[in-house]
Design an enzyme around this catalytic site. Structure first.
Site, PDB file in Angstrom:
ATOM      1  N   ASP A  57       0.834  -1.193   0.000  1.00  0.00           N
ATOM      2  CA  ASP A  57       0.000   0.000   0.000  1.00  0.00           C
ATOM      3  C   ASP A  57       0.879   1.257   0.000  1.00  0.00           C
ATOM      4  O   ASP A  57       1.870   1.327   0.734  1.00  0.00           O
ATOM      5  CB  ASP A  57      -0.884  -0.024   1.256  1.00  0.00           C
ATOM      6  CG  ASP A  57      -1.827   1.144   1.348  1.00  0.00           C
ATOM      7  OD1 ASP A  57      -2.733   1.243   0.505  1.00  0.00           O
ATOM      8  OD2 ASP A  57      -1.654   1.962   2.268  1.00  0.00           O
ATOM      9  N   GLU A  99       1.529  -0.497  -5.025  1.00  0.00           N
ATOM     10  CA  GLU A  99       0.604   0.569  -5.350  1.00  0.00           C
ATOM     11  C   GLU A  99       1.505   1.792  -5.546  1.00  0.00           C
ATOM     12  O   GLU A  99       2.023   2.340  -4.572  1.00  0.00           O
ATOM     13  CB  GLU A  99      -0.396   0.813  -4.228  1.00  0.00           C
ATOM     14  CG  GLU A  99      -1.392   1.912  -4.567  1.00  0.00           C
ATOM     15  CD  GLU A  99      -2.332   2.230  -3.408  1.00  0.00           C
ATOM     16  OE1 GLU A  99      -3.515   2.540  -3.675  1.00  0.00           O
ATOM     17  OE2 GLU A  99      -1.904   2.167  -2.245  1.00  0.00           O
TER      18      GLU A  99
END
Length: 768
Positions: free
Chosen positions: A402, A450
């Site tokens: 993330d 990401e």
């Protein structure tokens, strides 16, 4: 390598691991924790997780010559005979430092010795706060939970600094059998059963299914009630997902996070944390997802789940969050004193967090409360050690990171600067110490980024190092725009680049098509159904479909004029994009049955039946599931759709291998004018299957983005061959057999045949 089940050593190569571990004989426990600026530390031992005082308070000694490692050892006999602790040992730390030096008159709940909540170096020591060990392998409970929702007990500042958190705070759990770097067997290894044989499949050959572990089965009547929403329940779905065609399941965060209080009160659901992107501990599997949440239960159950997926031939990819933690940022704007102190902040704030130049607040380049200090060697080791633990002991095959640019930050405080090459970053260490899986498969780890966050310098799509794949937001946005915003200027050249693996992003630095994780939807945003049935987000709905704050206002969505059939057709096209594009396709849990959250594009806080996957599909949903399953199988059956390297094409003189050729609807090669004209909304391509040892000599795909039908002139299928239709996404052919099963494809014709393709449709043909 560390002993089985142990985190890698964060200090010298011959030092035992950080954390709390039994010795090889099981007769003593050693505690080791890092704090560079602490002047005094205690480890407090409990025989209960919460609601009771400590049974023992032991001083830790700073190890001679260390960079700030503190240690204490206690025998099992002492625990039993002197302190009355038998069975599970729960523990936490108290720490003093420059901003709060030790005072002999201090007792729990007092301010004796207090100087300031924060000093000029950023230290935030507070001995009234019991601190969770960053290396704890399991955690007793969350800071907040049903019956204990007062976060003030963890706070600093004038209102809360003297509140003692010991009885309520989460504790680390000392797992039996965890030897301290001496060859001892971990509790996980010793509990029977391994994690199975890891698949060695290349990422290019995977079909990733992103799903919330709890949401996968929480609403599933086929799973026993006590196992719904758990690792054990998820294990029961492995064979079903394998039959669907999934080869890698990517679970949303499973590391311990604040979710014990979810939905205790629907009126306060805005504070709930369903998705799990607020990590409290990087080692411990979240106990809320365990049917057996007794000490050791979450670890055993997680490993058994991984084995079930491995036995079904499915990889397990863990979504991890190393850019910030659950301690969060300041509680009040402009207040430098009042913060939550659970673990890292109270142990070594400037080591574990990136701070502002004056060290008085967090450096927040992600918008989520303050960056984790990934450039600091100690914090970096915590990241690397925990990843190794999840890979080697818990058995996972890969990780999706993330807000991953934080891993490449090259400065600790007062700034953010990303680098893909700096050898001192966490990003470099991760890939150096745990090499990526090769482009054609084998040993290694699947690394997925990401590649963006919210702050300046964090949009790094295409800029991760070799070995890393990335969520390709440009793929998503380009194809969404062509489908849902016909007036936007998407050219055939842009479409072709995305369909062929995004060489503009990944072809200039040694990476390959598999580096592009292609997706149309993810957990963050609209579902596949809502992308084509919602014109705007509706996050302010009443429970259970809201309210949820945040969420993008730029979804590139469209309700297709409001017709259900047109919406299903658009979803078929969007899914076909994924299965026919070079790269690594990712679908989201429930895509296969057109799951909806009724236009809520940010349901991070909804831990309820509206957000869990449904398991009672209607007839249209069952039809779409069949469409999905057959397209997955088609992709898996045709290696020409899964190139290891970027496709080659003939040059303008007709020379070259010509693995892939592009066509206009008229059957000619596009010229520069066609490629760059955004008013052209149709494109076709032929892949030479003989170049890939494909069962079909040729594959032909036609895409018509116009609202009206368009006629495509077919190229040669090869000598002695004819084109046969696999699927046509047009409304007229909707049904259970919309994707032909192998051997049942209907003949269409040969070279020069005219194929009429309806508006906003795709067709797939194979040469036979």
């Amino acid at each position: 390598m560390p002993a089985a089940g142990q985190p890698a050593r964060a200090a010298a190569a011959d030092a035992p691991a950080l954390g709390a571990h039994y010795d090889g004989s099981g007769e003593s426990i050693t505690f080791r924790v890092h704090s560079s600026a602490a002047t005094r530390m205690l480890v407090e031992l409990y025989d209960k997780a919460a609601g009771a005082d400590e049974k023992a308070s032991l001083p830790l000694e700073r190890e001679s010559g260390s960079d700030g490692t503190w240690t204490a050892t206690v025998t099992v006999a002492e625990l039993r005979e002197k302190y009355g602790i038998e069975g599970t040992v729960y523990y936490g730390y108290r720490a003093w430092g420059p901003n709060w030096p030790y005072d002999k008159d201090w007792k729990k709940g007092s301010e004796a010795g207090f100087v300031s909540d924060v000093d000029g170096k950023g230290n935030r020591f507070n001995p009234n706060k019991l601190l969770l060990d960053p290396y704890a392998l399991e955690v007793s409970h969350d800071p907040l939970r049903e019956g204990m929702t007062d976060k003030g007990v963890y706070g600093s500042g004038p209102e809360h600094r003297d509140e003692d958190s010991g009885a309520q705070a989460p504790k680390g759990i000392v797992l039996p059998g965890t030897g301290s770097g001496d060859g001892g067997t971990s509790q996980a290894e010793g509990s029977g059963g391994g994690t199975g044989e890891k698949p060695r499949r290349a990422l290019k050959d995977d079909i990733v299914y992103e799903v919330h572990l709890r949401g996968l089965t929480k609403n599933d009547p086929a799973v026993p009630a006590a196992e719904r929403g758990t690792y054990k329940g998820a294990a029961a779905k492995a064979e079903e997902l394998a039959r669907l065609g999934v080869t890698a399941v990517e679970f949303l965060p499973m590391q311990e996070s604040q979710n014990d209080a979810n939905d205790a009160d629907p009126d306060s659901s805005a504070d709930d944390n369903y998705w799990g992107y607020v990590t409290d501990n990087f080692f411990a599997p979240d106990r809320r997802y365990a049917a057996d949440d007794s000490p050791g239960g979450p670890t055993r159950e997680f490993r058994a789940m991984v084995k079930a997926y491995h036995d079904a031939g499915i990889k397990v990819i863990a979504d991890v969050v190393y850019n910030h933690t659950g301690e969060g940022g300041p509680w009040k704007e402009g207040d430098k004193n009042t913060y939550g102190i659970h673990s890292y902040r109270g142990l070594d704030n400037p080591t574990y967090y990136s701070l502002t130049d004056d060290r008085q607040g967090p450096m927040d380049n992600t918008g989520v409360g303050g960056n984790f200090n990934t450039y600091n060697p100690v914090a970096q080791s915590l990241v690397v050690d925990s990843l190794r633990y999840w890979k080697d002991t818990l058995g996972v095959d890969g990780f999706r990171h993330d807000l991953a640019p934080v891993l490449g930050n090259t400065c600790e405080h007062g700034c953010f600067k990303y680098s893909a090459t700096d050898p001192k970053t966490a990003l470099h260490r991760i890939t150096e110490e745990m090499p990526a899986r090769g482009a054609r498969g084998g040993e290694g780890t699947d690394w997925i980024a990401e590649p963006w966050a919210l702050g300046d310098g964090t949009y790094q799509i295409g800029n991760f190092p070799e070995g890393w794949a990335e969520w390709n937001g440009k793929y998503r946005d380009t194809l969404r725009a062509d489908q849902n915003k016909p007036g936007e200027k998407v050219t055939p050249g842009q479409l072709a680049t995305r369909f062929a693996g995004s060489s503009d992003l990944y072809g200039d630095d040694g990476r390959r098509p598999s580096s592009s994780v292609n997706f149309m939807v993810a957990h963050d945003g609209f579902t596949q159904r809502d992308l084509y049935s919602c014109n705007e987000k509706k996050n302010d709905q009443a429970w259970p479909y809201g309210p949820s704050d945040g969420g993008s206002d730029d979804n590139i969505s469209w309700d297709q004029g409001g017709g259900a059939a047109a919406q299903r057709q658009a979803a078929r096209n969007g899914f076909a994009f994924l299965m026919l594009s070079a790269g690594t396709p990712m679908m989201t849990g429930g895509d296969e049955v057109l799951r909806s959250t009724r236009c809520n594009n940010n349901p991070y806080n909804l831990d309820n039946e509206a957000n869990w996957l449904g398991h009672d599909p209607d007839s249209d949903q069952r039809t779409f599931r069949t469409y999905t399953q057959r397209l997955l199988e088609f992709r898996k059956a045709h290696p020409a759709l899964r190139p290891a390297d970027f496709y080659t094409s003939k040059d303008t003189n007709g020379n070259g291998t010509g693995q892939l050729d592009w066509f206009t609807p008229a059957g000619s090669a596009p010229d520069d004018a066609y490629w760059n004209d955004a008013s052209n909304h149709a494109l076709a391509w032929r892949i030479d299957g003989t170049e890939f040892d494909d069962p079909a000599d040729g594959l032909y795909v036609a895409y018509n983005g116009w609202s009206e039908a368009s006629e495509f002139t077919l190229p040669s299928p090869g000598e002695g061959k004819e084109w046969h239709r696999v699927t046509d996404t047009g409304a007229a052919s909707e049904g259970a057999d919309q994707v032909a099963e192998p051997g049942s494809e209907k003949p269409v014709g040969g070279k020069g045949t005219k194929y009429e393709l309806g508006g906003r449709s795709m067709a797939v043909l194979i040469a036979e």
